[in-house]
Scaffold this motif. Structure first.
Motif, mmCIF file in Angstrom:
data_model
loop_
_atom_site.group_PDB
_atom_site.id
_atom_site.type_symbol
_atom_site.label_atom_id
_atom_site.label_comp_id
_atom_site.label_asym_id
_atom_site.label_seq_id
_atom_site.Cartn_x
_atom_site.Cartn_y
_atom_site.Cartn_z
ATOM 1 N N TYR B 62 0.829 -1.204 0.000
ATOM 2 C CA TYR B 62 0.000 0.000 0.000
ATOM 3 C C TYR B 62 0.868 1.260 0.000
ATOM 4 O O TYR B 62 0.700 2.140 -0.850
ATOM 5 C CB TYR B 62 -0.919 -0.017 1.210
ATOM 6 N N ILE B 63 1.794 1.322 0.950
ATOM 7 C CA ILE B 63 2.565 2.570 1.044
ATOM 8 C C ILE B 63 3.567 2.724 -0.090
ATOM 9 O O ILE B 63 3.971 3.823 -0.427
ATOM 10 C CB ILE B 63 3.291 2.709 2.403
ATOM 11 N N LEU B 64 3.967 1.601 -0.691
ATOM 12 C CA LEU B 64 4.910 1.710 -1.807
ATOM 13 C C LEU B 64 4.184 1.917 -3.130
ATOM 14 O O LEU B 64 4.808 2.042 -4.173
ATOM 15 C CB LEU B 64 5.793 0.467 -1.877
ATOM 16 N N GLY B 65 2.848 1.949 -3.074
ATOM 17 C CA GLY B 65 2.065 2.196 -4.280
ATOM 18 C C GLY B 65 1.989 1.007 -5.225
ATOM 19 O O GLY B 65 1.731 1.169 -6.413
ATOM 20 N N ILE B 66 2.185 -0.204 -4.679
ATOM 21 C CA ILE B 66 2.087 -1.411 -5.505
ATOM 22 C C ILE B 66 0.679 -1.982 -5.341
ATOM 23 O O ILE B 66 0.191 -2.119 -4.217
ATOM 24 C CB ILE B 66 3.121 -2.467 -5.042
ATOM 25 N N PRO B 67 0.002 -2.311 -6.450
ATOM 26 C CA PRO B 67 -1.349 -2.882 -6.326
ATOM 27 C C PRO B 67 -1.291 -4.253 -5.628
ATOM 28 O O PRO B 67 -0.349 -5.009 -5.815
ATOM 29 C CB PRO B 67 -1.814 -3.035 -7.775
ATOM 30 N N TYR B 68 -2.300 -4.546 -4.805
ATOM 31 C CA TYR B 68 -2.352 -5.848 -4.137
ATOM 32 C C TYR B 68 -3.805 -6.257 -3.958
ATOM 33 O O TYR B 68 -4.722 -5.449 -4.099
ATOM 34 C CB TYR B 68 -1.653 -5.796 -2.778
ATOM 35 N N THR B 69 -4.020 -7.529 -3.658
ATOM 36 C CA THR B 69 -5.379 -8.027 -3.465
ATOM 37 C C THR B 69 -5.746 -7.965 -1.989
ATOM 38 O O THR B 69 -5.052 -8.512 -1.145
ATOM 39 C CB THR B 69 -5.496 -9.491 -3.939
ATOM 40 N N ASP B 70 -6.808 -7.240 -1.710
ATOM 41 C CA ASP B 70 -7.240 -7.101 -0.321
ATOM 42 C C ASP B 70 -7.778 -8.433 0.188
ATOM 43 O O ASP B 70 -8.558 -9.101 -0.489
ATOM 44 C CB ASP B 70 -8.330 -6.027 -0.238
ATOM 45 N N THR B 71 -7.353 -8.827 1.404
ATOM 46 C CA THR B 71 -7.736 -10.146 1.925
ATOM 47 C C THR B 71 -9.216 -10.220 2.286
ATOM 48 O O THR B 71 -9.818 -11.284 2.218
ATOM 49 C CB THR B 71 -6.898 -10.492 3.175
ATOM 50 N N HIS B 72 -9.831 -9.082 2.655
ATOM 51 C CA HIS B 72 -11.236 -9.115 3.056
ATOM 52 C C HIS B 72 -12.165 -9.052 1.857
ATOM 53 O O HIS B 72 -13.073 -9.849 1.706
ATOM 54 C CB HIS B 72 -11.548 -7.958 4.005
ATOM 55 N N THR B 73 -11.929 -8.105 0.991
ATOM 56 C CA THR B 73 -12.862 -7.891 -0.108
ATOM 57 C C THR B 73 -12.470 -8.650 -1.360
ATOM 58 O O THR B 73 -13.303 -8.853 -2.249
ATOM 59 C CB THR B 73 -12.934 -6.395 -0.459
ATOM 60 N N GLY B 74 -11.217 -9.064 -1.450
ATOM 61 C CA GLY B 74 -10.764 -9.775 -2.628
ATOM 62 C C GLY B 74 -10.530 -8.871 -3.827
ATOM 63 O O GLY B 74 -10.251 -9.344 -4.924
ATOM 64 N N GLN B 75 -10.664 -7.570 -3.616
ATOM 65 C CA GLN B 75 -10.457 -6.654 -4.740
ATOM 66 C C GLN B 75 -8.994 -6.216 -4.799
ATOM 67 O O GLN B 75 -8.280 -6.231 -3.799
ATOM 68 C CB GLN B 75 -11.333 -5.416 -4.557
ATOM 69 N N VAL B 76 -8.598 -5.813 -6.006
ATOM 70 C CA VAL B 76 -7.241 -5.305 -6.155
ATOM 71 C C VAL B 76 -7.232 -3.839 -5.715
ATOM 72 O O VAL B 76 -8.048 -3.040 -6.171
ATOM 73 C CB VAL B 76 -6.754 -5.447 -7.606
ATOM 74 N N VAL B 77 -6.347 -3.519 -4.816
ATOM 75 C CA VAL B 77 -6.310 -2.187 -4.232
ATOM 76 C C VAL B 77 -4.992 -1.519 -4.577
ATOM 77 O O VAL B 77 -3.949 -2.160 -4.595
ATOM 78 C CB VAL B 77 -6.432 -2.266 -2.690
ATOM 79 N N LYS B 78 -5.075 -0.201 -4.877
ATOM 80 C CA LYS B 78 -3.843 0.566 -5.026
ATOM 81 C C LYS B 78 -4.030 1.865 -4.258
ATOM 82 O O LYS B 78 -5.088 2.488 -4.320
ATOM 83 C CB LYS B 78 -3.565 0.850 -6.503
ATOM 84 N N SER B 79 -2.997 2.236 -3.518
ATOM 85 C CA SER B 79 -3.108 3.411 -2.659
ATOM 86 C C SER B 79 -3.399 4.663 -3.464
ATOM 87 O O SER B 79 -2.843 4.876 -4.531
ATOM 88 C CB SER B 79 -1.807 3.595 -1.894
ATOM 89 N N SER B 80 -4.304 5.503 -2.919
ATOM 90 C CA SER B 80 -4.552 6.772 -3.598
ATOM 91 C C SER B 80 -3.693 7.876 -2.985
ATOM 92 O O SER B 80 -3.750 9.015 -3.417
ATOM 93 C CB SER B 80 -6.035 7.132 -3.489
ATOM 94 N N PHE B 81 -2.933 7.521 -1.962
ATOM 95 C CA PHE B 81 -2.042 8.506 -1.339
ATOM 96 C C PHE B 81 -0.612 8.313 -1.846
ATOM 97 O O PHE B 81 -0.091 7.204 -1.800
ATOM 98 C CB PHE B 81 -2.048 8.353 0.182
ATOM 99 N N PRO B 82 0.019 9.381 -2.305
ATOM 100 C CA PRO B 82 1.389 9.235 -2.829
ATOM 101 C C PRO B 82 2.410 9.195 -1.684
ATOM 102 O O PRO B 82 3.254 10.071 -1.573
ATOM 103 C CB PRO B 82 1.559 10.479 -3.693
ATOM 104 N N ILE B 83 2.320 8.181 -0.829
ATOM 105 C CA ILE B 83 3.176 8.139 0.363
ATOM 106 C C ILE B 83 4.653 8.085 -0.019
ATOM 107 O O ILE B 83 5.486 8.791 0.549
ATOM 108 C CB ILE B 83 2.787 6.940 1.249
ATOM 109 N N LEU B 84 4.957 7.255 -1.012
ATOM 110 C CA LEU B 84 6.348 7.132 -1.434
ATOM 111 C C LEU B 84 6.855 8.475 -1.979
ATOM 112 O O LEU B 84 8.007 8.849 -1.774
ATOM 113 C CB LEU B 84 6.459 6.043 -2.494
ATOM 114 N N LYS B 85 5.960 9.174 -2.667
ATOM 115 C CA LYS B 85 6.344 10.473 -3.212
ATOM 116 C C LYS B 85 6.654 11.450 -2.085
ATOM 117 O O LYS B 85 7.631 12.205 -2.159
ATOM 118 C CB LYS B 85 5.199 11.000 -4.082
ATOM 119 N N TRP B 86 5.824 11.443 -1.026
ATOM 120 C CA TRP B 86 6.090 12.313 0.128
ATOM 121 C C TRP B 86 7.465 12.002 0.693
ATOM 122 O O TRP B 86 8.223 12.890 1.046
ATOM 123 C CB TRP B 86 5.045 12.103 1.220
#
Lengths: 504, 299
Positions: B62-86
């Motif tokens: 999440y914080i590195l901005g890499i898409p991953y599959t959420d364990t609860h919902t099973g959906q592919v999630v990608k962070s909308s916060f540019p944490i790595l950029k900060w």
């Protein structure tokens, strides 16, 4: 730093700049411009002085470091001093002249005028306006044209252009305001609001005395240099927004005289003091205890232990404080989870006036003790073992040795650092603001102030997040007060550490 | 017989002491261990247990901005916060500030160390006192100045990294003082012979003093880096757009919006932000402490 004639020369130049800025204030200049005049002045004087004279090699070397320091440290201090004498706050951010020109731009509908709907289209380098009710269709250039005739032109076709949305029209409204649209009956229409044109009259005109006269009611509004408002002659109506004016010592008075501000200010002062003293005392005691406890020749893992103990100090403060904020969360935090799993009631760590203070101090202890631990370890290592052997021979016990030898030795070398640490904690904004946000709020306070607010967080909240508006005037006044305290502490500190003596 | 008893008693005492220290360290480091555990805990909520039932790297993705599959919902999630950029914003700002800071303060330190002039000690004292003015209140002035500057030079306005760096560069005095202390310890005889050989003031400074001072320059540079990276106040007021945030400001807003649901991602981000600073700190902490206490122990 400099000899007399040069000194005089610089002072007189500064006075000239002071006079210039006061002069410019009567023109339509906002504070940023005035400030930059000072900056430009400083740079000119400094550069001129240094590179004009020949015996200033040392100043040439000092120049780069001093220049940024002057611009971004010294000037802001003077600026704060200036602001502390003004009422610069929400509703009073503009200068008198800015407010005046704002008022003069105000327009109102001519009583019997009709409001005409328009549509706007964009061509390649021009715009097309269409007023269906007036059968008008005209091309115009938004940057150059001041008058546009609304006449029907059969050669034009709206469909060749791209219609602008209301949002797009809104974004160019400033330019549209400058254009008059003439109807066939020679009535001047102006931009009234998004997609509407109407015949407008200026609401105010000005006279030679600098007063504003309402064209509809002929009411006269005189600038009041005490309140910072254009006020009607009967004093009942004030025009908003107001402008900033010199209020003299009003901000200073309000800290000490205004009952509501005074009580919260004194409360904050008291807590700031308690906070500073306790923070230093707690981290000093803990650090000293650990340093003495670990200062044991037979402890093989000493270096490992020491490194582990200073880990809290190596983490950026804002990170640690935010972590603690989450851990101390009343409803979900791990600490309360643990407490309730033991069968006790959850504690409102950050919501209760006393617990919030205790939490803040404990968190600050965690952040601060490694620093003291490191310092005292260093001091202990420099005490020769023979001192202790002698004490042992004289039959001194552990407590006696500590009281008569270790503690005095530590204190003699650490005193200036304790003052430094005290000064740091008085200004430890992150330790309070990120943890409690100053809260919980003090009931009945007029300014935004909470139970754990220290002077610096109080100032911040006054200046940047007041619910009733921002008050830079009052905030600047308090910041000067903080500066005074810190300066005295630093001065004492330097006298103690003999820094100046040592280089002479 | 009694000897071995004494010995045993001694051993017990040492064991007890070691145990006491270890348990103390354990308590002190609990928050750190807790955060490390949360960063790999799939539940990752604010009240999660110390020891997770299973491990996941999702918070890190999440914080590195890499898409991953959420364990609860099973959906592919990608962070909308540019944490790595900060994070990289902070690194960039801190690096540039450190370098410029060194360039600005070394010459001043040299002047204060090598030139004898009237009022030298007073000016050092004045520098140190004036720099104690609370930054927060200079903020209004900073804001107005940068706002104006931004109209002339676009990269130096409010909400720009250039403007922020410029404001940081006002904090030269403490660094000047640290570097000056080191310069004082370099014998003057080295320079004097160079001066006799025809070196100018600037040449002696540039070619002799600076190379001899690399240790203190490294320390001051890294110290500035740490302080800039850890600063919260200035960027929180000067930076407005999300993409421009520094790590400190971004992460504070990220977690303050929702303490309960973003705890796991926050924990991972904390480790990301703290790690480089901790490493730098441990590499220079001996110098920091000796530098700070040098004045004290001499008096």
């Amino acid at each position: 730093m400099m000899n007399k004639p040069v000194h005089l020369f610089l002072v007189s130049l500064l006075i000239v700049f002071g006079a210039l800025t006061t002069y410019f204030q009567t023109y339509n200049l906002d504070l940023g411009y005035q400030l930059m005049i000072y900056v430009a002045g400083f740079i000119t004087i400094a550069t001129g002085f240094i590179f004009f004279r020949k015996d200033t090699v040392h100043f040439k070397f000092m120049y780069p470091g001093l220049l940024t320091f002057l611009i971004f440290m010294v000037i802001p201090i003077f600026f704060s001093l200036y602001v502390s004498f003004t009422n610069l706050s929400t509703g009073h951010f503009l200068s008198e002249n800015q407010v005046k020109s704002l008022m003069l731009e105000e327009r109102h509908l001519v009583d019997d005028s009709k409001v005409v709907t328009f549509k706007l289209y964009k061509g390649v380098d021009n715009y097309l306006i269409s007023t269906p009710t007036l059968d008008g269709l005209s091309l115009f250039n938004i940057d150059n044209d001041t008058e546009v005739n609304l006449v029907s032109s059969k050669d034009l076709n709206e469909n060749d252009f791209k219609e602008l949305s209301t949002k797009e029209i809104f974004s160019i409204r400033e330019k549209l305001r400058n254009i008059s649209f003439l109807t066939r009956d020679d009535i001047k229409l102006s931009y009234y609001r998004v997609s509407k044109l109407a015949q407008l009259n200026p609401t105010f005109v000005t006279n030679s005395k600098g007063e504003l006269i309402n064209t509809k009611t002929s009411q006269v509004f005189t600038p009041n240099s005490e309140t910072g408002y254009f006020t009607s002659s009967d004093g009942k109506t004030k025009l908003a927004p107001g402008y900033y004016v010199n209020v003299g010592l009003k901000n200073f008075y309000s800290i000490f005289k205004n009952e509501t501000i005074k009580s919260s200010f004194l409360k904050v002062c008291l807590w700031t003091l308690i906070w500073g003293v306790s923070s230093v005392f707690l981290s000093f005691s803990a650090g000293m205890f650990l340093a003495i406890f670990l200062n044991d020749k037979n402890l093989k893992l000493k270096p490992v232990y020491r490194s582990l103990l200073i880990i809290p100090y190596s983490i950026p403060f804002f990170i640690s404080v935010l972590i603690f904020k989450g851990m101390l969360n009343k409803d979900f935090g791990i600490i309360n989870e643990f407490i309730s799993s033991m069968g006790f009631e959850k504690v409102s760590w950050l919501g209760d006036p006393i617990m919030a203070k205790v939490s803040a101090l404990l968190v600050n202890l965690w952040l601060g003790f490694p620093y003291m631990f490191l310092l005292i370890t260093g001091i202990l290592q420099s005490i020769p073992a023979s001192v202790y052997d002698a004490a042992k021979l004289d039959g001194a016990g552990v407590w006696r040795t500590f009281k008569s030898i270790t503690l005095p030795l530590i204190m003699s070398s650490i005193a200036p650092l304790l003052i430094g640490s005290f000064a740091f904690n008085l200004n430890n904004f992150v330790g309070i603001y990120l943890l409690t946000g100053g809260g919980p709020p003090i009931p009945g306070a007029v300014t935004p102030v909470g139970e754990t607010d220290i002077l610096i967080s109080y100032t911040y909240r006054l200046a940047f997040e007041g619910a009733g508006g921002q008050d830079f005037g009052l905030a600047s006044t308090i910041s000067l007060f903080i500066f005074l305290i810190i300066s005295i502490l630093t001065l004492i500190n330097f006298r103690l550490s003999n820094m100046t003596k040592e280089e002479a | 017989m009694s000897d071995s008893f004494e010995n045993q008693k001694y051993m017990m005492k040492r064991l007890a002491k070691n145990l006491a220290i270890i348990s103390l360290i354990f308590i002190v480091l609990l928050p750190v261990m807790y955060i490390v555990s949360i960063s790999v805990n799939p539940t990752g909520s604010i009240g999660s247990k110390m020891i997770p039932d299973s491990l996941t790297l999702n918070h890190w993705y999440y914080i590195l901005g890499i898409p991953y599959t959420d364990t609860h919902t099973g959906q592919v999630v990608k962070s909308s916060f540019p944490i790595l950029k900060w994070f990289f914003n902070s690194i960039k700002i801190s690096m540039i500030t450190s370098i410029l800071m060194l360039a600005l303060s070394t010459t001043s330190a040299y002047a204060l160390s090598r030139f004898k002039f009237k009022g030298r000690n007073t000016s050092i004292l004045a520098l140190m006192i004036i720099q104690m003015f609370p930054n927060i209140m200079a903020m209004v002035a900073f804001y107005l100045m940068l706002d104006f500057l931004g109209k002339i030079v676009p990269g130096l306005g409010t909400d720009s990294h250039g403007g922020l760096i410029l404001v940081y560069l006002g904090g030269t005095p403490f660094n000047i003082w640290l570097i000056k202390g080191y310069f004082d310890s370099i014998p003057k005889s080295i320079e004097e012979s160079a001066r006799l050989d025809g070196c100018s003031r600037f040449q002696t400074f540039y070619k002799i003093i600076l190379p001899l001072s690399t240790p203190i320059l490294a320390v001051v540079g890294l110290l500035t880096f740490i302080n800039t990276f850890s600063d919260f106040i200035l960027p929180s007021i000067l930076l407005k757009s999300q993409d421009n945030f520094t790590f400190a400001v971004g992460i504070q807003i990220f977690i303050s919006e929702s303490f309960s649901s973003r705890w796991g991602q926050f924990a991972a981000a904390c480790i990301l932000g703290a790690l480089p600073i901790s490493v730098i700190f441990f590499s220079i902490h001996k110098y920091i402490i000796s530098g700070l206490s040098a004045g004290a122990s001499k008096g």
